[in-house]
Write a protein that holds these residues in place. Structure first.
Motif, short mmCIF file in Angstrom:
data_model
loop_
_atom_site.label_atom_id
_atom_site.label_comp_id
_atom_site.label_asym_id
_atom_site.label_seq_id
_atom_site.Cartn_x
_atom_site.Cartn_y
_atom_site.Cartn_z
N ASP A 44 0.74 -1.12 -0.13
CA ASP A 44 0.00 0.15 -0.04
C ASP A 44 0.80 1.09 -0.10
O ASP A 44 1.96 1.11 0.62
CB ASP A 44 -0.87 -0.11 1.38
CG ASP A 44 -1.67 -1.18 1.53
OD1 ASP A 44 -2.70 -1.27 0.52
OD2 ASP A 44 -1.32 -2.07 2.13
N ASP A 307 -11.16 -11.70 2.67
CA ASP A 307 -12.37 -10.70 2.77
C ASP A 307 -13.60 -11.17 2.64
O ASP A 307 -14.72 -10.78 2.23
CB ASP A 307 -12.26 -9.59 1.59
CG ASP A 307 -10.96 -8.80 1.88
OD1 ASP A 307 -10.51 -8.67 2.98
OD2 ASP A 307 -10.64 -8.08 0.79
N GLY A 326 -6.64 -13.60 5.05
CA GLY A 326 -6.38 -12.05 5.25
C GLY A 326 -5.96 -11.36 4.07
O GLY A 326 -5.26 -12.08 3.23
N HIS A 327 -6.52 -10.05 3.60
CA HIS A 327 -6.16 -9.53 2.56
C HIS A 327 -4.64 -9.24 2.48
O HIS A 327 -3.85 -9.62 1.42
CB HIS A 327 -7.02 -8.14 2.45
CG HIS A 327 -6.80 -7.69 1.04
ND1 HIS A 327 -8.17 -7.53 0.34
CD2 HIS A 327 -5.95 -7.12 0.20
CE1 HIS A 327 -7.84 -7.05 -0.75
NE2 HIS A 327 -6.55 -6.95 -1.04
N PHE A 328 -4.05 -8.61 3.22
CA PHE A 328 -2.58 -8.14 3.22
C PHE A 328 -1.82 -9.58 3.29
O PHE A 328 -0.85 -9.71 2.57
CB PHE A 328 -2.34 -7.33 4.70
CG PHE A 328 -0.73 -7.20 4.84
CD1 PHE A 328 -0.26 -6.02 3.93
CD2 PHE A 328 0.08 -7.96 5.44
CE1 PHE A 328 1.00 -5.67 4.03
CE2 PHE A 328 1.39 -7.58 5.40
CZ PHE A 328 1.74 -6.48 4.70
N GLU A 329 -2.22 -10.57 4.19
CA GLU A 329 -1.52 -11.85 4.15
C GLU A 329 -1.24 -12.50 3.02
O GLU A 329 -0.37 -13.26 2.59
CB GLU A 329 -2.11 -12.55 5.37
CG GLU A 329 -1.89 -12.10 6.80
CD GLU A 329 -2.68 -10.99 7.26
OE1 GLU A 329 -2.76 -10.47 8.44
OE2 GLU A 329 -3.71 -10.60 6.65
N GLN A 332 1.06 -10.05 0.64
CA GLN A 332 2.40 -9.48 0.96
C GLN A 332 3.58 -9.77 0.25
O GLN A 332 4.36 -8.98 0.20
CB GLN A 332 2.43 -9.73 2.70
CG GLN A 332 2.49 -11.52 2.72
CD GLN A 332 2.65 -11.72 4.22
OE1 GLN A 332 3.59 -11.24 4.87
NE2 GLN A 332 1.75 -12.63 4.81
N ASN A 357 4.83 -1.59 7.95
CA ASN A 357 3.58 -2.46 8.14
C ASN A 357 2.34 -1.89 7.59
O ASN A 357 1.78 -1.19 8.49
CB ASN A 357 3.51 -3.48 9.31
CG ASN A 357 2.44 -4.34 9.34
OD1 ASN A 357 1.92 -4.56 8.28
ND2 ASN A 357 2.11 -4.78 10.35
N THR A 358 1.94 -1.87 6.37
CA THR A 358 0.96 -1.22 5.92
C THR A 358 -0.27 -1.93 6.13
O THR A 358 -1.52 -1.30 5.72
CB THR A 358 0.85 -0.81 4.31
OG1 THR A 358 1.09 -2.02 3.65
CG2 THR A 358 2.11 0.06 4.24
N ASN A 359 -0.44 -3.04 6.78
CA ASN A 359 -1.77 -3.91 7.01
C ASN A 359 -2.51 -2.94 8.07
O ASN A 359 -2.11 -2.75 9.02
CB ASN A 359 -1.27 -5.20 7.78
CG ASN A 359 -2.58 -6.00 7.84
OD1 ASN A 359 -3.64 -5.67 7.37
ND2 ASN A 359 -2.37 -7.18 8.09
N ASN A 362 -5.28 -5.21 12.58
CA ASN A 362 -4.37 -5.68 13.81
C ASN A 362 -5.40 -6.53 14.31
O ASN A 362 -6.43 -6.72 14.43
CB ASN A 362 -4.26 -4.62 14.71
CG ASN A 362 -2.96 -3.67 14.14
OD1 ASN A 362 -2.10 -3.83 14.24
ND2 ASN A 362 -3.69 -2.38 13.44
#
Length: 365
Positions: A44, A307, A326-329, A332, A357-359, A362
């Protein structure tokens, strides 16, 4: 080097025409002639990433997700998107996004996920249509091989693992050269009959300009006759998601733990396990729920994506296991893939993976 050199390279790997209609991949901030000193690569583009680029003396951010998805009418800094754009412009930092076009190519985002979790014999889960074109042209027999060779070298004639594919048939072509012509064969004012080869071949539509340029350079005629057709065929090298096999089957719970470790996921939300072995796995980085019917039809035991909403999990209907990682996961490792690809092409260009870390999500564990 110039920004255009990097953007042209990235768009050769993942053409902008391959992005989804809603997307905004490509150069978002900056001028193609801008000289770039180095690039920060991230999932991101956030204010922290722009600050990182400033601190490092770099003036380019290459992100997976576009910071701007929709049209913007005002730049007042009222939200993070506007603040990022304002800060980038003030500091002469270019922003380039390579999003769903990179998702949709054969060796893009989803292939990286497959590699990370150990899938083999991978293929596009939902190939796109209407991306291929057919060229039909007519060459004198003496130059047919020259024309074919030029077209193949320009990128035509590839079907799966086969290259230099074409269909050829001979016949007679006629023309009458006018007074202001310079015919390769025949004479002005006299209808000429020439034995010619009809050459048919296909190519990805985004390289049409290169194909036609190669055709005109290789063809001996002053006026080259050709036809272009849009094809509805599936293009199996471009599309959404990917499916592959495990080399050794695994129990469902063991496989999910394997995926959790490989993707550094804090948690995996999944549907009820079916107490079956996992052999075939479908993946889609980011929001891939729309591909569930394709994953089921392709015989996948587990579908890895992100998502998912509560009621959407019911759609598994005990036919498959849905695993929301997870989207970021799920995306990445796109950063690392971009680093590898760009470094191979431009080994002396300064590139760094972001340390941010743009995720935005948390977890309380």
């Amino acid at each position: 080097m110039k920004l255009s050199q990097i953007s042209t390279f990235l768009e050769k790997i993942a053409p902008l025409s391959y992005q989804e209609d809603y997307d905004n991949s490509g150069l978002i901030v900056g001028h193609p002639d801008q000289v770039v000193s180095g690039a920060v690569i991230s999932v991101d583009c956030t204010e922290d990433v722009i600050d990182e680029a400033i601190q490092m003396g770099f003036n380019l951010v290459i992100s997976h997700h576009p910071i701007v998805f929709k049209g913007m009418k005002k730049f007042t800094g009222k939200n993070y998107v506007e603040r990022v754009i304002i800060k980038a412009i003030k500091n002469d930092i270019a922003i380039y996004a390579i999003h769903t076009n990179f998702d949709n190519v054969l060796n893009g985002v989803n292939k990286k996920i497959c590699d990370i979790i150990g899938l083999v014999n991978c293929s596009i889960l939902s190939p796109k249509t209407n991306l291929l074109k057919k060229l039909v042209t007519f060459s004198p027999i003496s130059h047919a091989e020259q024309v074919r060779k030029a077209l193949f070298e320009a990128g035509a004639g590839n079907i799966g693992n086969y290259s230099e594919c074409s269909f050829n048939a001979t016949g007679n072509g006629t023309f009458l050269a006018g007074q202001n012509t310079d015919p390769y064969v025949g004479q002005k004012g006299i209808r000429h009959i020439e034995e010619e080869v009809r050459i048919e071949t296909i190519f990805p539509g985004h390289i049409e300009r290169e194909i036609l340029q190669a055709l005109h350079l290789a063809h001996p005629y002053e006026e080259v006759a050709y036809d272009l057709y849009n094809l509805e065929n599936k293009y199996r090298e471009v599309g959404s998601g990917m499916i592959g096999n495990l080399e050794i089957s695994m129990d469902e719970d063991a496989f999910l733990n394997h995926v959790k470790n490989k993707l550094n996921a804090k948690v995996i939300r999944h549907t009820q396990l079916r107490t079956r072995k996992v052999n075939r796995v479908a993946v889609c980085g980011g929001s891939g729920g729309f591909l569930l019917p394709k994953a089921i039809a392709a015989g996948a035991d587990i579908f890895i994506t992100a998502d998912y909403k509560y009621h959407e999990f019911f759609d598994a209907d005990k036919k498959i296991v849905i695993a929301d990682v997870g989207h970021f996961e799920s995306e990445q490792f796109t950063q690392q893939l971009l680093l590898e690809i760009i470094t191979e092409k431009f080994p002396n260009f300064a590139l760094r993976l972001t340390t941010q870390n743009t995720n935005p999500i948390n977890y309380l564990i």
